[in-house]
Design a protein around this motif. Structure first.
Motif, mmCIF file in Angstrom:
data_model
loop_
_atom_site.group_PDB
_atom_site.id
_atom_site.type_symbol
_atom_site.label_atom_id
_atom_site.label_comp_id
_atom_site.label_asym_id
_atom_site.label_seq_id
_atom_site.Cartn_x
_atom_site.Cartn_y
_atom_site.Cartn_z
ATOM 1 N N GLU A 165 -9.119 42.597 -26.275
ATOM 2 C CA GLU A 165 -8.248 43.205 -25.339
ATOM 3 C C GLU A 165 -7.628 42.268 -24.444
ATOM 4 N N PHE A 166 -7.875 41.157 -24.000
ATOM 5 C CA PHE A 166 -7.294 40.346 -23.305
ATOM 6 C C PHE A 166 -6.066 39.542 -24.097
ATOM 7 N N PHE A 167 -6.038 39.565 -25.177
ATOM 8 C CA PHE A 167 -4.900 38.676 -25.923
ATOM 9 C C PHE A 167 -3.563 39.425 -25.676
ATOM 10 N N PRO A 168 -2.467 38.805 -25.687
ATOM 11 C CA PRO A 168 -1.285 39.587 -25.626
ATOM 12 C C PRO A 168 -1.012 40.039 -26.774
ATOM 13 N N GLU A 169 -0.584 41.534 -26.679
ATOM 14 C CA GLU A 169 -0.424 42.243 -27.872
ATOM 15 C C GLU A 169 0.579 41.568 -28.895
ATOM 16 N N ARG A 170 1.673 41.035 -28.392
ATOM 17 C CA ARG A 170 2.649 40.466 -29.136
ATOM 18 C C ARG A 170 2.359 39.349 -30.116
ATOM 19 N N TRP A 171 1.156 38.898 -29.811
ATOM 20 C CA TRP A 171 0.617 37.513 -30.493
ATOM 21 C C TRP A 171 0.412 37.968 -31.845
ATOM 22 N N PHE A 172 0.067 39.133 -32.150
ATOM 23 C CA PHE A 172 -0.574 39.502 -33.673
ATOM 24 C C PHE A 172 0.378 40.427 -34.258
ATOM 25 N N ASP A 173 0.377 40.024 -35.909
ATOM 26 C CA ASP A 173 1.006 40.775 -36.797
ATOM 27 C C ASP A 173 -0.041 41.815 -37.372
ATOM 28 N N VAL A 174 -1.271 41.498 -37.311
ATOM 29 C CA VAL A 174 -2.270 42.200 -37.966
ATOM 30 C C VAL A 174 -3.642 42.106 -37.167
ATOM 31 N N VAL A 175 -4.547 42.903 -37.467
ATOM 32 C CA VAL A 175 -5.851 42.911 -36.733
ATOM 33 C C VAL A 175 -6.796 43.574 -37.689
ATOM 34 N N PHE A 176 -7.716 42.478 -37.989
ATOM 35 C CA PHE A 176 -8.828 43.183 -39.001
ATOM 36 C C PHE A 176 -10.138 43.038 -38.101
ATOM 37 N N VAL A 177 -11.042 44.255 -38.147
ATOM 38 C CA VAL A 177 -12.170 44.556 -37.254
ATOM 39 C C VAL A 177 -13.120 44.733 -38.278
ATOM 40 N N LEU A 178 -14.185 43.457 -38.400
ATOM 41 C CA LEU A 178 -15.209 43.569 -39.380
ATOM 42 C C LEU A 178 -16.317 44.570 -38.747
ATOM 43 N N ARG A 179 -16.968 45.141 -39.841
ATOM 44 C CA ARG A 179 -18.198 46.078 -39.310
ATOM 45 C C ARG A 179 -19.303 46.171 -40.342
ATOM 46 N N VAL A 180 -20.576 46.117 -39.836
ATOM 47 C CA VAL A 180 -21.689 45.911 -40.743
ATOM 48 C C VAL A 180 -22.594 47.332 -39.928
ATOM 49 N N ASP A 181 -23.645 47.428 -40.719
ATOM 50 C CA ASP A 181 -24.572 48.608 -40.372
ATOM 51 C C ASP A 181 -25.534 47.771 -39.251
ATOM 52 N N ASN A 182 -26.159 48.793 -38.524
ATOM 53 C CA ASN A 182 -27.061 48.107 -37.379
ATOM 54 C C ASN A 182 -28.281 47.388 -37.722
ATOM 55 N N THR A 183 -28.849 47.856 -38.957
ATOM 56 C CA THR A 183 -29.826 46.911 -39.834
ATOM 57 C C THR A 183 -29.543 45.811 -40.131
ATOM 58 N N LEU A 208 -14.073 47.959 -32.397
ATOM 59 C CA LEU A 208 -12.923 48.806 -33.110
ATOM 60 C C LEU A 208 -12.257 49.608 -32.049
ATOM 61 N N ASP A 209 -12.818 50.048 -31.039
ATOM 62 C CA ASP A 209 -12.157 51.092 -30.152
ATOM 63 C C ASP A 209 -11.006 49.972 -29.013
ATOM 64 N N GLU A 210 -11.904 49.046 -28.808
ATOM 65 C CA GLU A 210 -10.941 48.003 -28.075
ATOM 66 C C GLU A 210 -9.816 47.769 -28.736
ATOM 67 N N ALA A 211 -9.879 47.373 -30.121
ATOM 68 C CA ALA A 211 -8.706 47.032 -30.890
ATOM 69 C C ALA A 211 -7.602 48.115 -31.134
ATOM 70 N N LYS A 212 -8.305 49.502 -31.151
ATOM 71 C CA LYS A 212 -7.298 50.446 -31.470
ATOM 72 C C LYS A 212 -6.482 50.847 -30.003
ATOM 73 N N ASN A 213 -7.355 50.496 -28.980
ATOM 74 C CA ASN A 213 -6.659 50.716 -27.520
ATOM 75 C C ASN A 213 -5.930 49.637 -27.478
ATOM 76 N N SER A 214 -5.693 48.532 -27.806
ATOM 77 C CA SER A 214 -4.944 47.143 -27.557
ATOM 78 C C SER A 214 -3.812 46.831 -28.186
ATOM 79 N N TYR A 215 -3.782 47.344 -29.582
ATOM 80 C CA TYR A 215 -2.949 47.225 -30.548
ATOM 81 C C TYR A 215 -2.105 48.390 -31.134
ATOM 82 N N LYS A 216 -1.135 48.413 -31.715
ATOM 83 C CA LYS A 216 -0.496 49.554 -32.643
ATOM 84 C C LYS A 216 -1.546 49.893 -33.599
ATOM 85 N N PRO A 217 -2.050 51.199 -33.690
ATOM 86 C CA PRO A 217 -3.082 51.677 -34.481
ATOM 87 C C PRO A 217 -2.678 51.264 -36.019
ATOM 88 N N GLU A 218 -1.743 51.192 -36.491
ATOM 89 C CA GLU A 218 -1.253 50.959 -37.796
ATOM 90 C C GLU A 218 -1.404 49.444 -38.166
#
Ligand SMILES: Nc1ncnc2c1ncn2[C@@H]1O[C@H](COP(=O)(O)OP(=O)(O)O)[C@@H](O)[C@H]1O
Length: 182
Positions: free
Chosen positions: A90-108, A137-147
């Motif tokens: 969330e602390f990066f300037p929004e204008r820096w990025f053209d796309v954001v990928f959030v990697l996810r795994v299960d807790n185990t 993921l929520d941080e990214a969705k709140n910091s960058y355009k959802p699309e």
């Protein structure tokens, strides 16, 4: 208000984010080899450039001097062609990025990967909780355009390959869309 000249990038900037242990470095290294884009491992850059402040005893990690880090990266980000790898976004300037990928795994899976890395106690629990509550993921969705924010599963080598394919396709499309615009 911050005034930054709007120079068109010749190649995009990609942000790869997610809880520690989800597979960011693994993906970014391969992506950089495949595409020639520059992998910017923020934790390493911060360390090498004295952008770390005091040590947080509770979380057993250094605290980032965000302003110093961002100032140091501004020029390279303006030029474009970077893959930025960091567990927070969330602390990066929004204008820096053209796309954001959030990697996810299960807790185990995350528990096993972080235990193998030597995480224990509060540090281990907090990071697993972070993934359970999809904090990054929520941080990214709140910091960058959802699309421009995409969630990618990162559990298996097959998923790693799928993710690389998907990002390469996105990159080709970006280059095609932006080639004749400057
Ligand atoms: N898609 C994947 N399938 C299986 N193991 C993976 C995958 N991605 C990463 N790993 C493993 O998970 C561990 C953590 O990966 P790493 O890339 O260091 O995560 P991060 O950079 O997000 O902290 C490493 O042991 C790595 O080999």
């Amino acid at each position: 208000m911050e005034v930054v000249p709007n120079i068109r990038r010749e190649a995009p900037n990609i942000l790869v984010t997610g809880t520690p242990g989800v597979g960011k470095s693994t993906l970014c290294q391969k992506l950089s080899e495949l595409t020639g884009l520059q992998w910017l491992e923020i934790s390493k850059i911060a360390k090498d450039n004295n952008c770390l402040e005091e040590f947080d005893e509770v979380y057993q990690c250094p605290v980032l001097d965000e302003d110093k880090l961002l100032d140091g990266l501004e020029e390279v980000m303006r030029t474009g062609g970077n893959i930025v790898d960091y567990h927070s976004n969330e602390f990066f300037p929004e204008r820096w990025f053209d796309v954001v990928f959030v990697l996810r795994v299960d807790n185990t899976t995350l528990y096993d990967r972080l235990t193998a890395r030597g995480y224990t106690g509060k540090k281990l629990k907090d990071n697993v909780d972070c993934e359970i509550f999809q904090t990054v993921l929520d941080e990214a969705k709140n910091s960058y355009k959802p699309e421009i924010v995409h969630e990618l599963r990162s559990l298996t080598p097959e998923q790693l390959q799928d993710n690389l394919n998907q990002i390469c396709l996105w990159l080709h499309q970006w280059m095609a869309d932006n080639q004749n615009l400057s």
